[in-house]
Write a protein that holds these residues in place. Structure first.
Motif, short mmCIF file in Angstrom:
data_model
loop_
_atom_site.label_atom_id
_atom_site.label_comp_id
_atom_site.label_asym_id
_atom_site.label_seq_id
_atom_site.Cartn_x
_atom_site.Cartn_y
_atom_site.Cartn_z
N TYR A 85 -46.77 30.11 -6.65
CA TYR A 85 -45.95 30.69 -7.70
C TYR A 85 -46.51 30.51 -9.11
N GLU A 86 -47.21 29.42 -9.37
CA GLU A 86 -47.77 29.24 -10.71
C GLU A 86 -48.85 30.29 -10.98
N ASP A 87 -49.69 30.54 -9.99
CA ASP A 87 -50.70 31.59 -10.15
C ASP A 87 -50.03 32.95 -10.27
N ALA A 88 -48.95 33.14 -9.53
CA ALA A 88 -48.21 34.41 -9.61
C ALA A 88 -47.65 34.62 -11.01
N VAL A 89 -47.09 33.56 -11.59
CA VAL A 89 -46.54 33.66 -12.95
C VAL A 89 -47.63 34.09 -13.94
N ASN A 90 -48.79 33.47 -13.85
CA ASN A 90 -49.88 33.82 -14.76
C ASN A 90 -50.25 35.29 -14.65
N ALA A 91 -50.31 35.77 -13.42
CA ALA A 91 -50.70 37.17 -13.20
C ALA A 91 -49.60 38.12 -13.69
N PHE A 92 -48.35 37.83 -13.35
CA PHE A 92 -47.27 38.72 -13.75
C PHE A 92 -47.04 38.69 -15.27
N GLU A 93 -47.29 37.56 -15.89
CA GLU A 93 -47.18 37.50 -17.35
C GLU A 93 -48.17 38.45 -18.00
N MET A 94 -49.39 38.49 -17.47
CA MET A 94 -50.39 39.39 -18.03
C MET A 94 -50.04 40.85 -17.72
N ALA A 95 -49.56 41.11 -16.52
CA ALA A 95 -49.15 42.47 -16.16
C ALA A 95 -48.02 42.94 -17.08
N HIS A 114 -38.41 31.35 -11.12
CA HIS A 114 -37.25 30.75 -10.47
C HIS A 114 -37.68 29.88 -9.28
N GLU A 115 -38.66 30.35 -8.51
CA GLU A 115 -39.15 29.58 -7.37
C GLU A 115 -39.76 28.26 -7.84
N ILE A 116 -40.50 28.31 -8.94
CA ILE A 116 -41.09 27.09 -9.49
C ILE A 116 -39.99 26.13 -9.93
N ASP A 117 -38.95 26.71 -10.55
CA ASP A 117 -37.85 25.90 -11.03
C ASP A 117 -37.12 25.21 -9.88
N ILE A 118 -36.96 25.93 -8.78
CA ILE A 118 -36.29 25.36 -7.61
C ILE A 118 -37.10 24.19 -7.05
N ILE A 119 -38.43 24.38 -7.01
CA ILE A 119 -39.31 23.35 -6.45
C ILE A 119 -39.35 22.11 -7.34
N THR A 120 -39.46 22.31 -8.65
CA THR A 120 -39.63 21.18 -9.56
C THR A 120 -38.32 20.55 -10.00
#
Length: 260
Positions: A85-95, A114-120
């Motif tokens: 999810y962290e890599d996904a966030v980086n990619a979607f932020e740029m998109a 949200h997935e990162i938030d649930i995990i952390t």
């Protein structure tokens, strides 16, 4: 890319014939594949749930894709599907930065965060009221996103159950009733069971990767889809509603529905 090849790849994509895309591009030597060809290949691999292979292809055109929001979206989609999810966030932020109007990129960005938030912060994501102001803002954002999603799929309703399961329901008899009337002489009435027959065709042909996650439990006056995977049902709901709104698509799908 040759125009005829581009048109063929696009047609296969529209018809969900992703294996044909992969097979055709495999015939082209790697050194002869341009940016568009590799982009089509990566998209097809994502649609076939072959996310790591999709990423491998996308990395070969990374330099060219730096300013292409679709390149970043496809990278993000692969990472999201791999639960990175962290890599996904980086990619979607740029998109999202490159194309702020892309609602899908914005939605998946929020889901990834949200997935990162649930995990952390698992305890912060309980339904209890939180005194922390930042946490409250997060909850408000997620609530707004859910409301937007529910508006998007109307007249279908999205129901969250205490068990953790989610359902998508429709009180039948009005919405798209004219579609079912085209086969009234075969016994179709537009009841909940007929809607299930239509939904099954959509699921099998358009979203086969969700077949194990989305289930149906209709009644005469109600269509119901349910799942214990919230994300899976949300994806199904959006896709099915979009299909219903495209008259040509929904009539084509219904032509292959089987009477219960």
């Amino acid at each position: 890319m040759e125009k005829n090849l581009l048109e063929q790849l696009t047609l296969w994509h529209d018809n969900d014939e992703f294996e044909k895309i992969v097979g055709k591009i495999a015939e082209i030597p790697e050194q002869e594949r341009d940016y568009d060809v590799v982009s089509h290949l990566a998209r097809a691999l994502n649609n076939l749930d072959r996310y790591e292979e999709a990423l491998q292809q996308l990395w070969t055109i990374k330099t060219e894709g730096e300013h292409d929001p679709l390149w970043h979206f496809r990278v993000g989609y692969a990472y999201y599907s791999l639960s990175q999810y962290e890599d996904a966030v980086n990619a979607f932020e740029m998109a999202n930065k490159l194309d702020p109007e892309d609602e899908d990129a914005e939605m998946l960005l929020k889901w990834s965060r949200h997935e990162i938030d649930i995990i952390t912060n698992p305890q912060e994501n309980s339904m209890a009221v939180q005194p922390n102001a930042i946490a409250s803002v997060k909850n408000d954002t997620l609530a707004n996103e859910l409301n937007n999603f529910k508006e998007r799929i109307k007249p279908f309703q999205f129901i969250e159950h205490d068990s953790g399961n989610v359902s998508m329901i429709l009180n039948v008899g009005v919405y798209k009733d004219e579609v079912f009337q085209t086969r009234a002489d075969e016994g179709f009435e537009g009841n909940g069971y007929d809607w299930e027959s239509l939904a099954v065709v959509f699921l099998v042909e358009k979203m086969p990767h969700l077949e194990d996650s989305v289930h149906f439990d209709p009644e005469a006056d109600m269509f119901c889809a349910y799942s214990d995977h919230r994300e899976a049902l949300q994806k199904f709901a959006i896709g099915f509603k979009d299909a219903c709104e495209d008259d040509a698509v929904i009539r084509d799908l219904f032509s292959r529905a089987e009477l219960d």
